[in-house]
Design an enzyme around this catalytic site. Structure first.
Site, PDB file in Angstrom:
ATOM      1  N   HIS A 105     -11.030   4.911   8.326  1.00  0.00           N
ATOM      2  CA  HIS A 105      -9.677   4.263   8.159  1.00  0.00           C
ATOM      3  C   HIS A 105      -9.843   3.160   7.222  1.00  0.00           C
ATOM      4  CE1 HIS A 105     -11.136   2.041  11.678  1.00  0.00           C
ATOM      5  NE2 HIS A 105     -10.457   1.227  10.970  1.00  0.00           N
ATOM      6  N   HIS A 111     -12.909   0.500  -4.812  1.00  0.00           N
ATOM      7  CA  HIS A 111     -11.670   1.021  -4.189  1.00  0.00           C
ATOM      8  C   HIS A 111     -12.101   2.090  -3.255  1.00  0.00           C
ATOM      9  CE1 HIS A 111     -12.900   4.008  -7.522  1.00  0.00           C
ATOM     10  NE2 HIS A 111     -12.626   4.899  -6.585  1.00  0.00           N
ATOM     11  N   GLU A 122      -5.275   0.984   9.815  1.00  0.00           N
ATOM     12  CA  GLU A 122      -5.439  -0.318  10.829  1.00  0.00           C
ATOM     13  C   GLU A 122      -4.607  -1.390  10.292  1.00  0.00           C
ATOM     14  OE1 GLU A 122      -8.480  -2.380  13.924  1.00  0.00           O
ATOM     15  OE2 GLU A 122      -9.126  -1.044  12.218  1.00  0.00           O
TER      16      GLU A 122
END
Length: 122
Positions: free
Chosen positions: A76, A7, A118
């Protein structure tokens, strides 16, 4: 020895607001939560229901700053989507698109805490 991604973590100021955003923007749903016995933190693990990778949202009760310092925000998450036009329309309606690169065919959305995500075509 074999390592696999599990994660990524984002710290959030308002867990419920973030949970709503990630469900509306990316169809992510909580699959488990963990609360500290003393109430000092809550973890919510979100899944896309397809891949094993999860997004962990961490809420810290005693965080006193108004926002998290994201530095230059060069890190990101990235998501692929099978219908770029529909995704772009959804995110435009939500008002969360923060950067578009039409030449590359990608764009970024921003969550309530300023993290960039993104969006790329599958």
């Amino acid at each position: 020895m074999k390592f696999k991604f599990a994660h990524n973590n984002f710290n959030v100021k308002d867990l419920q607001k973030s949970l709503r955003f990630y469900e509306e923007a990316l169809d992510l749903k909580p699959v488990r939560t963990k609360e500290a016995p003393d109430g000092s933190f809550t973890l919510a693990f979100l899944s896309d229901g397809t891949t094993p990778h999860q997004l962990e949202l961490t809420w810290l009760r005693d965080w006193e700053k108004a926002t998290y310092d994201l530095g230059d925000n060069e890190f990101h998450l990235a998501f692929t989507v099978d219908d770029m036009e529909a995704a772009h329309s959804r995110h435009k309606e939500m008002g969360c698109i923060c950067f578009e690169n039409e030449a590359m065919g990608i764009y970024f959305i921003q969550d309530p805490d300023g993290y960039w995500i993104e969006i790329v075509p599958a």
